[in-house]
Design an enzyme around this catalytic site. Structure first.
Site, PDB file in Angstrom:
ATOM      1  N   ASP A  37       0.881  -1.172   0.000  1.00  0.00           N
ATOM      2  CA  ASP A  37       0.000   0.000   0.000  1.00  0.00           C
ATOM      3  C   ASP A  37       0.918   1.221   0.000  1.00  0.00           C
ATOM      4  O   ASP A  37       1.689   1.417   0.957  1.00  0.00           O
ATOM      5  CB  ASP A  37      -0.878  -0.057   1.266  1.00  0.00           C
ATOM      6  CG  ASP A  37      -1.831   1.120   1.350  1.00  0.00           C
ATOM      7  OD1 ASP A  37      -1.530   2.200   0.782  1.00  0.00           O
ATOM      8  OD2 ASP A  37      -2.877   0.966   1.997  1.00  0.00           O
ATOM      9  N   THR A  63      -8.650   6.316  -8.672  1.00  0.00           N
ATOM     10  CA  THR A  63      -9.020   6.913  -9.966  1.00  0.00           C
ATOM     11  C   THR A  63     -10.531   7.102 -10.169  1.00  0.00           C
ATOM     12  O   THR A  63     -10.945   7.473 -11.259  1.00  0.00           O
ATOM     13  CB  THR A  63      -8.475   6.051 -11.124  1.00  0.00           C
ATOM     14  OG1 THR A  63      -8.999   4.725 -10.979  1.00  0.00           O
ATOM     15  CG2 THR A  63      -6.970   6.009 -11.144  1.00  0.00           C
ATOM     16  N   THR A 102      -2.507  13.650 -15.107  1.00  0.00           N
ATOM     17  CA  THR A 102      -3.742  13.751 -15.868  1.00  0.00           C
ATOM     18  C   THR A 102      -3.995  15.163 -16.395  1.00  0.00           C
ATOM     19  O   THR A 102      -3.509  16.137 -15.805  1.00  0.00           O
ATOM     20  CB  THR A 102      -4.917  13.337 -14.943  1.00  0.00           C
ATOM     21  OG1 THR A 102      -6.152  13.698 -15.539  1.00  0.00           O
ATOM     22  CG2 THR A 102      -4.850  14.027 -13.595  1.00  0.00           C
ATOM     23  N   TYR A 126     -10.212  14.980  -7.651  1.00  0.00           N
ATOM     24  CA  TYR A 126      -9.233  14.061  -8.233  1.00  0.00           C
ATOM     25  C   TYR A 126      -8.054  14.860  -8.810  1.00  0.00           C
ATOM     26  O   TYR A 126      -6.883  14.564  -8.518  1.00  0.00           O
ATOM     27  CB  TYR A 126      -9.916  13.225  -9.322  1.00  0.00           C
ATOM     28  CG  TYR A 126      -8.990  12.410 -10.191  1.00  0.00           C
ATOM     29  CD1 TYR A 126      -8.375  11.252  -9.714  1.00  0.00           C
ATOM     30  CD2 TYR A 126      -8.735  12.790 -11.510  1.00  0.00           C
ATOM     31  CE1 TYR A 126      -7.526  10.513 -10.526  1.00  0.00           C
ATOM     32  CE2 TYR A 126      -7.891  12.043 -12.329  1.00  0.00           C
ATOM     33  CZ  TYR A 126      -7.291  10.912 -11.834  1.00  0.00           C
ATOM     34  OH  TYR A 126      -6.457  10.168 -12.633  1.00  0.00           O
ATOM     35  N   TRP A 151      -7.994  10.110 -20.953  1.00  0.00           N
ATOM     36  CA  TRP A 151      -9.007   9.306 -21.638  1.00  0.00           C
ATOM     37  C   TRP A 151      -8.475   7.899 -21.934  1.00  0.00           C
ATOM     38  O   TRP A 151      -8.494   7.422 -23.076  1.00  0.00           O
ATOM     39  CB  TRP A 151      -9.449  10.003 -22.927  1.00  0.00           C
ATOM     40  CG  TRP A 151     -10.139  11.324 -22.753  1.00  0.00           C
ATOM     41  CD1 TRP A 151      -9.994  12.209 -21.718  1.00  0.00           C
ATOM     42  CD2 TRP A 151     -11.084  11.930 -23.654  1.00  0.00           C
ATOM     43  NE1 TRP A 151     -10.793  13.314 -21.929  1.00  0.00           N
ATOM     44  CE2 TRP A 151     -11.467  13.172 -23.103  1.00  0.00           C
ATOM     45  CE3 TRP A 151     -11.627  11.550 -24.870  1.00  0.00           C
ATOM     46  CZ2 TRP A 151     -12.372  14.024 -23.741  1.00  0.00           C
ATOM     47  CZ3 TRP A 151     -12.526  12.399 -25.500  1.00  0.00           C
ATOM     48  CH2 TRP A 151     -12.897  13.614 -24.932  1.00  0.00           C
TER      49      TRP A 151
HETATM   50  N1  LIG Z   1      -7.737   5.855 -16.526  1.00  0.00           N
HETATM   51  C1  LIG Z   1      -7.649   7.089 -17.031  1.00  0.00           C
HETATM   52  O1  LIG Z   1      -8.463   7.521 -17.874  1.00  0.00           O
HETATM   53  C2  LIG Z   1      -6.513   7.987 -16.610  1.00  0.00           C
HETATM   54  C3  LIG Z   1      -6.461   9.273 -17.152  1.00  0.00           C
HETATM   55  C4  LIG Z   1      -5.431  10.110 -16.772  1.00  0.00           C
HETATM   56  C5  LIG Z   1      -4.472   9.677 -15.881  1.00  0.00           C
HETATM   57  N2  LIG Z   1      -4.544   8.429 -15.357  1.00  0.00           N
HETATM   58  C6  LIG Z   1      -3.524   8.028 -14.397  1.00  0.00           C
HETATM   59  O2  LIG Z   1      -2.888   6.843 -14.863  1.00  0.00           O
HETATM   60  C7  LIG Z   1      -2.469   6.050 -13.739  1.00  0.00           C
HETATM   61  C8  LIG Z   1      -3.000   4.641 -13.894  1.00  0.00           C
HETATM   62  O3  LIG Z   1      -4.425   4.713 -13.911  1.00  0.00           O
HETATM   63  P1  LIG Z   1      -5.350   3.435 -14.146  1.00  0.00           P
HETATM   64  O4  LIG Z   1      -6.465   3.880 -15.001  1.00  0.00           O
HETATM   65  O5  LIG Z   1      -4.521   2.259 -14.504  1.00  0.00           O
HETATM   66  O6  LIG Z   1      -5.927   3.267 -12.664  1.00  0.00           O
HETATM   67  P2  LIG Z   1      -6.647   1.992 -12.019  1.00  0.00           P
HETATM   68  O7  LIG Z   1      -7.114   1.039 -13.050  1.00  0.00           O
HETATM   69  O8  LIG Z   1      -7.646   2.540 -11.041  1.00  0.00           O
HETATM   70  O9  LIG Z   1      -5.458   1.296 -11.225  1.00  0.00           O
HETATM   71  C9  LIG Z   1      -4.913   1.846 -10.075  1.00  0.00           C
HETATM   72  C10 LIG Z   1      -4.428   0.703  -9.219  1.00  0.00           C
HETATM   73  O10 LIG Z   1      -3.874   1.270  -8.025  1.00  0.00           O
HETATM   74  C11 LIG Z   1      -4.298   0.470  -6.934  1.00  0.00           C
HETATM   75  N3  LIG Z   1      -4.264   1.240  -5.693  1.00  0.00           N
HETATM   76  C12 LIG Z   1      -5.217   2.056  -5.168  1.00  0.00           C
HETATM   77  N4  LIG Z   1      -4.808   2.532  -3.996  1.00  0.00           N
HETATM   78  C13 LIG Z   1      -3.583   2.010  -3.754  1.00  0.00           C
HETATM   79  C14 LIG Z   1      -2.674   2.126  -2.685  1.00  0.00           C
HETATM   80  N5  LIG Z   1      -2.932   2.878  -1.610  1.00  0.00           N
HETATM   81  N6  LIG Z   1      -1.507   1.452  -2.767  1.00  0.00           N
HETATM   82  C15 LIG Z   1      -1.219   0.672  -3.850  1.00  0.00           C
HETATM   83  N7  LIG Z   1      -2.054   0.512  -4.886  1.00  0.00           N
HETATM   84  C16 LIG Z   1      -3.232   1.188  -4.824  1.00  0.00           C
HETATM   85  C17 LIG Z   1      -5.709   0.069  -7.309  1.00  0.00           C
HETATM   86  O11 LIG Z   1      -6.120  -1.047  -6.547  1.00  0.00           O
HETATM   87  P3  LIG Z   1      -7.674  -1.175  -6.136  1.00  0.00           P
HETATM   88  O12 LIG Z   1      -8.441  -1.163  -7.439  1.00  0.00           O
HETATM   89  O13 LIG Z   1      -7.708  -2.482  -5.409  1.00  0.00           O
HETATM   90  O14 LIG Z   1      -8.003   0.005  -5.294  1.00  0.00           O
HETATM   91  C18 LIG Z   1      -5.544  -0.254  -8.778  1.00  0.00           C
HETATM   92  O15 LIG Z   1      -5.138  -1.583  -8.972  1.00  0.00           O
HETATM   93  C19 LIG Z   1      -2.982   6.788 -12.507  1.00  0.00           C
HETATM   94  O16 LIG Z   1      -1.956   7.614 -11.990  1.00  0.00           O
HETATM   95  C20 LIG Z   1      -4.084   7.672 -13.032  1.00  0.00           C
HETATM   96  O17 LIG Z   1      -4.286   8.816 -12.226  1.00  0.00           O
HETATM   97  C21 LIG Z   1      -5.544   7.564 -15.708  1.00  0.00           C
END
Ligand SMILES: NC(=O)c1ccc[n+]([C@@H]2O[C@H](COP(=O)([O-])OP(=O)(O)OC[C@H]3O[C@@H](n4cnc5c(N)ncnc54)[C@H](OP(=O)(O)O)[C@@H]3O)[C@@H](O)[C@H]2O)c1
Length: 284
Positions: A37, A63, A102, A126, A151
């Site tokens: 974590d 997220t 983001t 966020y 996105w």
């Molecule tokens: N998806 C988008 O559209 C988007 C857009 C812009 C930027 N981003 C950025 O890209 C990155 C990856 O995003 P993603 O879409 O892959 O996100 P995601 O699918 O929500 O994955 C995030 C992962 O982090 C884990 N997590 C949450 N809290 C945690 C903690 N305290 N310690 C360790 N792990 C933890 C989550 O586990 P749980 O699910 O079990 O909580 C999940 O497996 C992030 O920095 C996000 O802000 C994403």
């Protein structure tokens, strides 16, 4: 090179597991939330102590953009203050940090694409939480890349494309916002970008990365629904009609001139990117 990547089961991290082996690292370890974590300083230190990473990729985040509005303290902790632990450990072990941010750090009122050094003014919790991390990383860790993406969709988890395709099967019409602009970007393209970034080692700092060209959610949906031959009415709606807990920036378009001029991986257009995704998922 020894790589540790946090957020193992996430949308992006799952795809990174397929691409990072291309770097032939001496070690490559993905850590899930139960392995580490990132809000737990001791757990983070334990990972660094065990693996002595030279490169740390932080794909862990909270997220759920709308939930962040009602749980800003968790958002700030996971997306913001937890970075202090990673920054300290990276400084101690001499590791470079690759962190994702983001377009939601911007308020979306600019009329042209956002550049890396434009003033971030988040309009939702966020975005504010992600800005806490950006500020901390920039001020306390030299060897960092902050990659602002937007996105994002990919096969590992439900996403805009899969959700709209599901709704199109269930309903006669779908309502999609037509006044927010950005560039849909697959986890495949972002993973290739990360591999390229680590290989080419451009100057440390913040980079925007997205597909070429931009669109609205509405035009994006119309495009892939047509490619999938889905017979559904797509109704354009404005952000003011489509109420969500968190406000979204209207213009989220990121200028990627810095990325391109650094001679890094040239992304596909958003159309080709989503076509590749649909083909890989056997949806067309
Ligand atoms: N998806 C988008 O559209 C988007 C857009 C812009 C930027 N981003 C950025 O890209 C990155 C990856 O995003 P993603 O879409 O892959 O996100 P995601 O699918 O929500 O994955 C995030 C992962 O982090 C884990 N997590 C949450 N809290 C945690 C903690 N305290 N310690 C360790 N792990 C933890 C989550 O586990 P749980 O699910 O079990 O909580 C999940 O497996 C992030 O920095 C996000 O802000 C994403």
């Amino acid at each position: 090179m020894r790589i540790c990547c946090f957020g193992k089961d996430g949308l992006l991290s799952t795809e990174l597991q397929a691409w990072l082996p291309e770097l032939n690292p001496l070690s490559l370890n993905f850590l899930s939330k139960s392995d580490c974590d990132i809000t737990d300083k001791d757990a983070v230190n334990q990972v660094f102590n065990t693996y002595c990473p030279t490169h740390v990729i932080n794909a862990a985040a909270y997220t759920k953009v709308d939930d962040c509005e009602t749980d800003a303290s968790t958002a700030n902790l996971v997306n913001g203050f937890a970075l202090d632990h990673l920054i300290d450990a990276c400084n101690q072990y001499g590791a470079a940090l690759i962190h994702f941010s983001t377009d939601y750090v911007f308020n979306g009122t600019k009329e042209t694409p956002y550049e890396e050094d434009d003033l971030p003014i988040p309009i939702n919790a966020y975005g504010a939480s992600k800005l806490i991390a950006e500020t901390a990383i920039r001020s306390r860790l030299i060897e960092h890349y902050i990659l602002r993406v937007q996105w994002v969709y990919g096969p590992a988890k439900p996403n805009f494309v899969s959700t709209i395709l599901r709704l199109a099967k269930e309903k006669k019409e779908v309502h999609i916002v037509n006044d927010q602009f950005g560039s849909p970007t697959s986890t495949t393209s972002i993973s290739k970008a990360v591999v390229n970034l680590i290989l080419n080692k451009p100057e440390y700092g913040t980079y925007h990365f997205r597909t070429l060209k931009h669109t609205s959610w509405y035009d994006f949906a119309v495009y892939f629904l047509e490619k999938c031959k889905m017979n559904v009415a797509v109704i354009p709606v404005s952000s003011s009609e489509f109420k969500t807990k968190a406000k979204r920036p209207k213009n989220g378009v990121l200028n990627i001139g810095k990325w391109i001029y650094s001679d890094l991986y040239t992304p596909p257009t958003w159309e080709n990117d989503v076509l590749n995704y649909l083909k890989k998922e056997k949806l067309i």
